[in-house]
Design an enzyme around this catalytic site. Structure first.
Site, mmCIF file in Angstrom:
data_model
loop_
_atom_site.group_PDB
_atom_site.id
_atom_site.type_symbol
_atom_site.label_atom_id
_atom_site.label_comp_id
_atom_site.label_asym_id
_atom_site.label_seq_id
_atom_site.Cartn_x
_atom_site.Cartn_y
_atom_site.Cartn_z
ATOM 1 N N ASP A 145 52.211 -6.602 11.154
ATOM 2 C CA ASP A 145 52.122 -6.959 9.742
ATOM 3 C C ASP A 145 50.957 -6.185 9.103
ATOM 4 O O ASP A 145 50.051 -5.715 9.792
ATOM 5 C CB ASP A 145 51.908 -8.468 9.624
ATOM 6 C CG ASP A 145 51.671 -8.911 8.195
ATOM 7 O OD1 ASP A 145 52.517 -8.597 7.331
ATOM 8 O OD2 ASP A 145 50.636 -9.554 7.936
ATOM 9 N N ASP B 91 49.283 -6.866 5.290
ATOM 10 C CA ASP B 91 48.335 -7.669 4.507
ATOM 11 C C ASP B 91 47.908 -8.906 5.277
ATOM 12 O O ASP B 91 48.734 -9.693 5.735
ATOM 13 C CB ASP B 91 48.971 -8.064 3.171
ATOM 14 C CG ASP B 91 49.286 -6.849 2.319
ATOM 15 O OD1 ASP B 91 48.362 -6.303 1.706
ATOM 16 O OD2 ASP B 91 50.456 -6.426 2.309
#
Length: 273
Positions: free
Chosen positions: A10, A12
């Site tokens: 991932d 953010d």
């Protein structure tokens, strides 16, 4: 390398710091992984083009899981996509219109393969959306746009889990809503998630779950963590992610992903508590 051949990560709240920047020397880390035959794949709710902008030197070769798993790319080649039915798009836009007419402050982004689309052009809203959707068009009516749509993303100034999700959690069996950030909810076709995208990539590359590592911080990462035998929750992760992942990584603000990867490269223990 402990048999690791694929790392899904991932962005953010996970790889990126509090200013949404990559670690300063991450290009070198990617080169080290490539030299060991390890594939690195960013996996995000962001638009494909937003993800590519973070890795400009690798746009022709890097696999990308974009739009929370609705689009899986290998460089510039599409591996898989899961689009919304047109009837579902109309339903979603109508539901959003009704909520805004009731006075709820919900911004919406209709995410297509060609571009993302918004109806309003307020500078603060556009600035927030442009962080994740660099290909963006302002239109008069989202329901009238022609494209292949991957999801409807919505944001609020407050808690998306409380203020948006309840309105979209039960729209029918063909749709699925997921809280993708503190202020964001994404609605996609049922069955679409980062985990499914990771499984599609694993199949394309001939890589098994046991050879896969994944990092995440929010609930839209849960299925991706399930699809990797070596799953890591960031120290700053949502409680549901901490409960689901096998291992822990330091905070994103402490370059936690890179710490784990460097330990992996050095052949040292990669598990934090």
């Amino acid at each position: 390398m402990n048999g690791i051949r694929l790392i899904a990560c991932d962005l953010d709240g996970t790889l990126l710091d509090e200013h949404r920047r990559l670690p300063a020397d991450f290009t070198h880390t990617l080169a080290q992984l490539a030299a060991r035959g390890v594939v690195f794949c960013p996996a995000s709710g962001r638009q494909y083009h937003s993800i590519l902008a973070l890795f400009p030197e690798r746009t022709s070769t890097m696999p990308v899981i974009a739009e929370n798993g609705a689009l899986v790319m290998m460089g510039e080649r599409e591996l898989a996509s899961s689009c919304l039915a047109q009837a579902d798009v109309r339903q979603l836009v109508a539901t959003w219109h009704t909520l805004t007419q009731q006075g709820l402050e919900i911004g919406a982004v209709l995410c297509g393969k060609r571009s993302a689309y918004v109806e309003r052009s307020g500078s603060s809203f556009i600035s927030e959306v442009a962080k994740y959707y660099p290909r963006l068009e302002v239109v008069d009516d989202l329901a009238a746009v022609a494209d292949d749509f991957l999801k409807l993303a919505m944001c609020v100034p407050g808690s998306a889990e409380r203020e948006i999700y309840p309105h979209f959690a039960g729209l029918g069996p063909s749709l699925k809503a997921v809280v993708s950030g503190e202020n964001w909810v994404d609605v996609m076709a049922s069955g679409v998630n980062k985990g499914r995208g990771l499984q599609q990539l694993q199949a394309a590359l001939g890589i098994e779950r046991a050879q896969t590592m994944a990092f995440g911080d929010f609930v839209n990462d849960l299925e991706m963590l399930d699809a990797a035998a070596h799953s890591y929750a960031m120290k700053n992760a949502h409680p549901a992610v901490v409960a689901r992942a096998r291992f822990r990584a330091p905070c994103n603000t402490e370059r936690g992903v890179q710490q784990v990867i460097h330990s992996l490269l050095a052949g040292a223990a990669t598990h934090w508590q």
